[in-house]
Design a protein around this motif. Structure first.
Motif, mmCIF file in Angstrom:
data_model
loop_
_atom_site.group_PDB
_atom_site.id
_atom_site.type_symbol
_atom_site.label_atom_id
_atom_site.label_comp_id
_atom_site.label_asym_id
_atom_site.label_seq_id
_atom_site.Cartn_x
_atom_site.Cartn_y
_atom_site.Cartn_z
ATOM 1 N N UNK A 138 3.404 -4.119 3.334
ATOM 2 C CA UNK A 138 4.569 -3.392 2.830
ATOM 3 C C UNK A 138 4.102 -2.004 2.412
ATOM 4 N N UNK A 139 4.730 -0.972 2.961
ATOM 5 C CA UNK A 139 4.363 0.408 2.642
ATOM 6 C C UNK A 139 5.369 0.956 1.634
ATOM 7 N N UNK A 140 4.847 1.500 0.534
ATOM 8 C CA UNK A 140 5.685 2.059 -0.535
ATOM 9 C C UNK A 140 5.340 3.537 -0.711
ATOM 10 N N UNK B 171 1.831 4.807 -6.145
ATOM 11 C CA UNK B 171 1.001 3.803 -6.795
ATOM 12 C C UNK B 171 1.838 2.974 -7.782
ATOM 13 N N UNK B 172 2.732 3.648 -8.489
ATOM 14 C CA UNK B 172 3.576 2.934 -9.447
ATOM 15 C C UNK B 172 4.478 1.932 -8.727
ATOM 16 N N UNK B 173 5.055 2.356 -7.602
ATOM 17 C CA UNK B 173 5.920 1.449 -6.846
ATOM 18 C C UNK B 173 5.107 0.267 -6.305
ATOM 19 N N UNK B 174 3.863 0.505 -5.926
ATOM 20 C CA UNK B 174 2.992 -0.581 -5.447
ATOM 21 C C UNK B 174 2.809 -1.627 -6.543
ATOM 22 N N UNK C 182 0.836 -1.201 0.000
ATOM 23 C CA UNK C 182 0.000 0.000 0.000
ATOM 24 C C UNK C 182 0.873 1.255 0.000
ATOM 25 N N UNK C 183 0.511 2.249 -0.792
ATOM 26 C CA UNK C 183 1.237 3.526 -0.725
ATOM 27 C C UNK C 183 0.992 4.217 0.608
#
Length: 193
Positions: A82-84, A87-90, A64-65
């Motif tokens: 996992x926190x990113x 949205x693209x990284x997710x 999740x962002x």
């Protein structure tokens, strides 16, 4: 296949059969001993898929962002969150952690995620099976449009065939497990076809 990324709506929509099927997909993934990799939310179809997997003691990894986590829509009962940053990284992380991809009904975000995964497959960036759980014909019009892309010469049939479609969870997973990619470079010379 040990893990599947599921892209789907952050709302339930108004078709109760779709909500039931999302929950059933989570249970079925666990029955197949496949980890669920998903968007990390407790709301909408995302939450239903996660709940189904958790109710069968399945492994559920949410990505999740940070800006969505701060809105407290994250599922706090999953195996790992996992926190990113974005949205693209997710989406990239979900792709990296999975061995297959499934799309359930959803809105613009779900379609964007599905089509990026298809495009990456078309370009040869991965050879993972891509499944569509077509509950109550939700994706029929989209699939008809994709078929018209083939008939009008904008999409090759073997790229269209990368999409595995089924109305049942087990039927779709069986197709994905049996999938054999037929890699053909997107840009080839005319004399090579």
């Amino acid at each position: 296949m040990r893990s599947v990324a599921v892209f789907c709506g952050s709302s339930d929509g108004n078709d109760k059969e779709i909500v039931k099927k999302a929950y059933q997909l989570g249970r079925t993934l666990s029955d197949y001993n496949m980890a669920l990799i998903y968007g990390g939310a407790k709301v909408g179809l995302m939450g239903r898929v996660a709940d189904g997997a958790l109710d069968e003691s399945g492994e559920v990894i949410g990505i999740i962002p940070d800006f969505l986590k701060s809105k407290e829509i994250f599922h706090d009962g999953i195996s790992e969150l996992i926190v990113v940053e974005s949205m693209h990284e997710r989406k990239t992380k979900m792709h990296e952690m999975s061995e297959g991809i499934i799309a359930l009904p959803g809105g613009f975000g779900t379609l964007e995620e599905l089509f990026e995964m298809i495009t990456w497959g078309q370009l040869g960036l991965h050879q993972k099976p891509i499944g569509i759980l077509n509950v109550n014909g939700f994706f029929d019009e989209m699939l008809h449009f994709i078929d018209s892309m083939v008939s009008k010469g904008f999409l090759k049939q073997h790229h269209r065939d990368m999409l595995l479609i089924d109305e049942s969870c087990s039927g779709l997973l069986d197709k994905m497990v049996a999938y054999q990619p037929a890699f053909t470079p997107k840009w080839i010379k005319k004399e090579q076809t």
